[in-house]
Write an enzyme that holds these catalytic residues in place. Structure first.
Site, short mmCIF file in Angstrom:
data_model
loop_
_atom_site.label_atom_id
_atom_site.label_comp_id
_atom_site.label_asym_id
_atom_site.label_seq_id
_atom_site.Cartn_x
_atom_site.Cartn_y
_atom_site.Cartn_z
N HIS A 7 0.84 -1.20 0.00
CA HIS A 7 0.00 0.00 0.00
C HIS A 7 0.87 1.24 0.00
O HIS A 7 1.75 1.38 0.83
CB HIS A 7 -0.89 0.03 1.25
CG HIS A 7 -2.01 -0.95 1.20
ND1 HIS A 7 -3.21 -0.75 1.81
CD2 HIS A 7 -2.12 -2.14 0.57
CE1 HIS A 7 -4.00 -1.78 1.58
NE2 HIS A 7 -3.35 -2.64 0.83
N TYR B 36 -9.00 5.15 8.02
CA TYR B 36 -9.09 5.49 9.44
C TYR B 36 -10.17 6.55 9.57
O TYR B 36 -9.99 7.67 9.07
CB TYR B 36 -7.75 6.05 9.94
CG TYR B 36 -6.69 5.01 10.19
CD1 TYR B 36 -5.96 4.46 9.13
CD2 TYR B 36 -6.40 4.58 11.48
CE1 TYR B 36 -4.99 3.51 9.35
CE2 TYR B 36 -5.43 3.61 11.71
CZ TYR B 36 -4.72 3.08 10.65
OH TYR B 36 -3.76 2.13 10.88
N PRO C 239 -3.43 -0.34 19.09
CA PRO C 239 -3.17 -0.77 17.71
C PRO C 239 -3.36 0.30 16.64
O PRO C 239 -3.08 0.04 15.47
CB PRO C 239 -4.17 -1.92 17.50
CG PRO C 239 -5.22 -1.71 18.52
CD PRO C 239 -4.60 -1.02 19.68
N LYS D 220 1.80 -0.68 15.23
CA LYS D 220 3.23 -0.76 15.57
C LYS D 220 3.62 -2.02 16.35
O LYS D 220 4.82 -2.34 16.42
CB LYS D 220 3.64 0.47 16.42
CG LYS D 220 3.63 1.76 15.65
CD LYS D 220 4.80 1.83 14.68
CE LYS D 220 4.61 2.90 13.64
NZ LYS D 220 4.66 2.44 12.28
N TYR E 188 4.28 6.16 10.15
CA TYR E 188 3.44 5.00 9.82
C TYR E 188 4.22 3.94 9.04
O TYR E 188 4.12 2.75 9.34
CB TYR E 188 2.21 5.47 9.01
CG TYR E 188 1.11 4.44 8.99
CD1 TYR E 188 0.27 4.28 10.10
CD2 TYR E 188 0.91 3.61 7.90
CE1 TYR E 188 -0.73 3.33 10.10
CE2 TYR E 188 -0.09 2.65 7.89
CZ TYR E 188 -0.91 2.51 8.99
OH TYR E 188 -1.89 1.56 9.00
C1 LIG Z 1 -5.91 -9.59 20.71
C2 LIG Z 1 -4.80 -8.78 20.06
C3 LIG Z 1 -5.04 -8.12 18.86
C4 LIG Z 1 -4.03 -7.36 18.26
N1 LIG Z 1 -4.29 -6.69 17.10
C5 LIG Z 1 -3.31 -5.93 16.53
C6 LIG Z 1 -3.55 -5.21 15.34
O1 LIG Z 1 -4.63 -5.25 14.77
N2 LIG Z 1 -2.53 -4.45 14.83
C7 LIG Z 1 -1.28 -4.39 15.44
O2 LIG Z 1 -0.35 -3.72 14.94
N3 LIG Z 1 -1.05 -5.07 16.56
C8 LIG Z 1 -2.02 -5.83 17.11
N4 LIG Z 1 -1.76 -6.50 18.22
C9 LIG Z 1 -0.40 -6.44 18.74
C10 LIG Z 1 0.55 -7.45 18.08
O3 LIG Z 1 -0.18 -8.58 17.66
C11 LIG Z 1 1.63 -7.80 19.09
O4 LIG Z 1 2.37 -6.62 19.32
C12 LIG Z 1 2.56 -8.94 18.66
O5 LIG Z 1 1.88 -10.17 18.71
C13 LIG Z 1 3.80 -8.99 19.56
O6 LIG Z 1 4.55 -10.15 19.29
P1 LIG Z 1 5.32 -10.89 20.44
O7 LIG Z 1 6.02 -12.02 19.79
O8 LIG Z 1 6.07 -9.94 21.26
O9 LIG Z 1 4.18 -11.44 21.43
P2 LIG Z 1 3.02 -12.51 21.16
O10 LIG Z 1 2.61 -12.51 19.76
O11 LIG Z 1 2.00 -12.25 22.22
O12 LIG Z 1 3.73 -13.91 21.44
C14 LIG Z 1 4.03 -14.37 22.74
C15 LIG Z 1 4.01 -15.87 22.74
O13 LIG Z 1 4.40 -16.34 24.03
C16 LIG Z 1 3.54 -17.40 24.43
N5 LIG Z 1 3.57 -17.47 25.89
C17 LIG Z 1 2.96 -16.64 26.77
N6 LIG Z 1 3.22 -17.02 28.05
C18 LIG Z 1 4.02 -18.12 27.96
C19 LIG Z 1 4.61 -18.96 28.92
N7 LIG Z 1 4.44 -18.75 30.24
N8 LIG Z 1 5.35 -20.00 28.49
C20 LIG Z 1 5.55 -20.22 27.16
N9 LIG Z 1 5.00 -19.45 26.20
C21 LIG Z 1 4.25 -18.40 26.59
C22 LIG Z 1 2.20 -17.02 23.84
O14 LIG Z 1 1.34 -18.14 23.69
C23 LIG Z 1 2.62 -16.43 22.50
O15 LIG Z 1 2.66 -17.41 21.48
C24 LIG Z 1 -2.76 -7.27 18.85
C25 LIG Z 1 -2.53 -7.94 20.05
C26 LIG Z 1 -3.53 -8.69 20.66
C27 LIG Z 1 -3.24 -9.37 21.97
#
Ligand SMILES: Cc1cc2nc3c(=O)[nH]c(=O)nc-3n(C[C@H](O)[C@H](O)[C@H](O)COP(=O)(O)OP(=O)(O)OC[C@H]3O[C@@H](n4cnc5c(N)ncnc54)[C@H](O)[C@@H]3O)c2cc1C
Length: 400
Positions: A80, A209, A301, A305, A394
């Site tokens: 995009h 948006y 969100p 980011k 962005y």
């Molecule tokens: C419901 C939701 C919707 C979202 N929607 C958007 C969006 O539309 N746009 C956007 O930009 N961002 C969005 N986000 C934010 C984005 O998805 C996150 O910033 C991103 O997933 C971060 O990645 P991460 O790997 O740090 O954490 P996560 O993706 O949360 O991964 C963490 C992993 O650790 C695992 N875990 C947790 N505790 C334990 C444990 N004790 N032992 C072993 N494993 C464990 C979890 O199961 C998970 O697989 C959203 C977040 C959520 C929660």
């Protein structure tokens, strides 16, 4: 059991969490000859189908490509070059690429990146242990930290040099740090997002948006056949109170324009409510325990980011760890937190700013805030300088 009888296993980096941060870290470390084991509490199908983010900054796309996991994204991702801001019934385009020297965003679901990374890790014998239960950290005050866990009926312990806490906001790593080691900064917003994934082609090519007196709405997509849409709702709303017909009606009202444009509705495949917060801990490290991604910081969100920050953190961590193993230098590991936090706070500000500009605040004092929001929206759409500021944040800043 993955370790076939061994109760104590050794690796260089124990990674907790198989989200974008943990998987990408393991992938990048492997490419630099550093061994890791990932422990993930959920099963593989759950992790691969968890619908979350989908907007990739230019830097995220470049890193996925350069590290050899961008092939499917290049085929299926939607590039995009602009987005729409909508208010007062009119849509104005922010020309992201024109304003940023050709940079763009790519729409490609987080769950697709997770699938690609899991596939890449397993293809070269990478160790990801799904359904790891009761994960506990110990000896984090020493140079040989440990992670114990259960898998099925068996208990095991990983001895390692470093633990990477990539386990999201509700994980176990951040709370394992000693009291007083971290400072928490946080803001909880008085609204939430109701998000849907719908089996219907997007009604516009680019993201919209929308600022509306009924509340914010976002029109987005995941593929030419799948739309992703959000509406601002109350944080205590229950999803049962939002039957599909009510969601489409509300989306239609908030996204309507004066020129008669209409939103196409379709079957809703997934829906959920997400509360909104800004959250940062400082520092992102305690001795040999490093936090990355949502474990260390969360953004609302609106700025898209969250996942981009998670990938940016582990790029820095992988480089620092590889340099340490290769040459013994420690300066990159010592500056890990400070380096990441510069980008994190820029993204925190941008996400807060977009959220504040676009949402309806119930406590608005006689419409004062609404007037400020409309003034800001007119300014962003009318001034090249203001539009450039939105655009470069962005698509993602190269240097922060
Ligand atoms: C419901 C939701 C919707 C979202 N929607 C958007 C969006 O539309 N746009 C956007 O930009 N961002 C969005 N986000 C934010 C984005 O998805 C996150 O910033 C991103 O997933 C971060 O990645 P991460 O790997 O740090 O954490 P996560 O993706 O949360 O991964 C963490 C992993 O650790 C695992 N875990 C947790 N505790 C334990 C444990 N004790 N032992 C072993 N494993 C464990 C979890 O199961 C998970 O697989 C959203 C977040 C959520 C929660």
């Amino acid at each position: 059991m993955l370790f076939e009888g061994a109760r104590i296993v050794r690796t260089q980096v124990a990674i907790i969490g198989a989200g974008p941060a943990g998987l990408m870290l393991s992938h990048l470390l492997h490419q630099r000859g550093v061994e890791s084991i990932i422990l993930e509490s959920r099963d593989r199908p759950y992790v691969e189908q968890r619908i979350r983010a989908g907007v990739l900054e230019q830097g995220t796309v470049d890193l996925l490509r350069a590290s050899g996991v961008g092939e499917r994204m290049a085929r299926e991702g939607l590039i995009h070059h602009g987005l729409y801001l909508q208010f007062d019934g009119q849509r104005r385009r922010i020309a992201l690429s024109d304003l940023t020297g050709g940079r763009a965003i790519t729409v490609y679901g987080q769950q697709e990146i997770v699938k690609d990374l899991i596939h890449a890790r397993l293809a070269v014998g990478g160790q990801i242990l799904f359904e790891a239960e009761d994960v506990r950290l110990s000896a984090i005050d020493t140079d040989q930290p440990r992670v114990s866990f259960r898998h099925g009926d068996e208990a095991a312990t990983i001895e390692c040099d470093v633990i990477a806490g990539c386990d999201g906001f509700h994980g176990v790593c951040r709370p394992s740090m000693p009291e007083g080691a971290l400072r928490v900064y946080q803001k909880v917003y008085p609204f939430a997002w109701l998000g849907i994934l719908a089996a219907v082609p997007p009604s516009t090519h680019e993201l919209i948006y929308a600022y509306h007196e009924r509340g914010f709405a976002l029109h987005s997509m995941r593929s030419p056949e799948l739309s992703r849409l959000y509406i601002q709702c109350r944080p205590d709303d229950q999803i049962e109170a939002w039957p599909d017909e009510r969601i489409w009606r509300e989306l239609g009202a908030r996204l309507a324009t004066d020129d008669g444009w209409t939103l196409t509705a379709g079957p809703i495949l997934d829906k959920g409510i997400t509360t909104m917060r800004s959250f940062v801990v400082e520092p992102m490290q305690y001795r040999r325990l490093f936090l990355a991604g949502d474990a260390a910081h969360v953004v609302p969100p609106t700025g898209a980011k969250g996942m981009n920050l998670a990938i940016a953190d582990v790029r820095i961590l992988a480089e620092a760890l590889a340099a340490w193993y290769e040459t013994g230098r420690t300066d990159l590991l010592e500056s890990y937190s400070a380096t990441c936090l510069r980008r994190v706070w820029r993204a925190e500000h941008f996400s807060w700013w977009m959220t504040s500009m676009l949402h309806r605040f119930d406590d608005d004092d006689e419409g004062f805030q609404q007037r400020l929001q409309l003034s800001q929206l007119h300014y962003v759409c009318g001034s090249r300088a203001a539009a450039t500021s939105l655009a470069e944040n962005y698509v993602g800043l190269e240097q922060v």
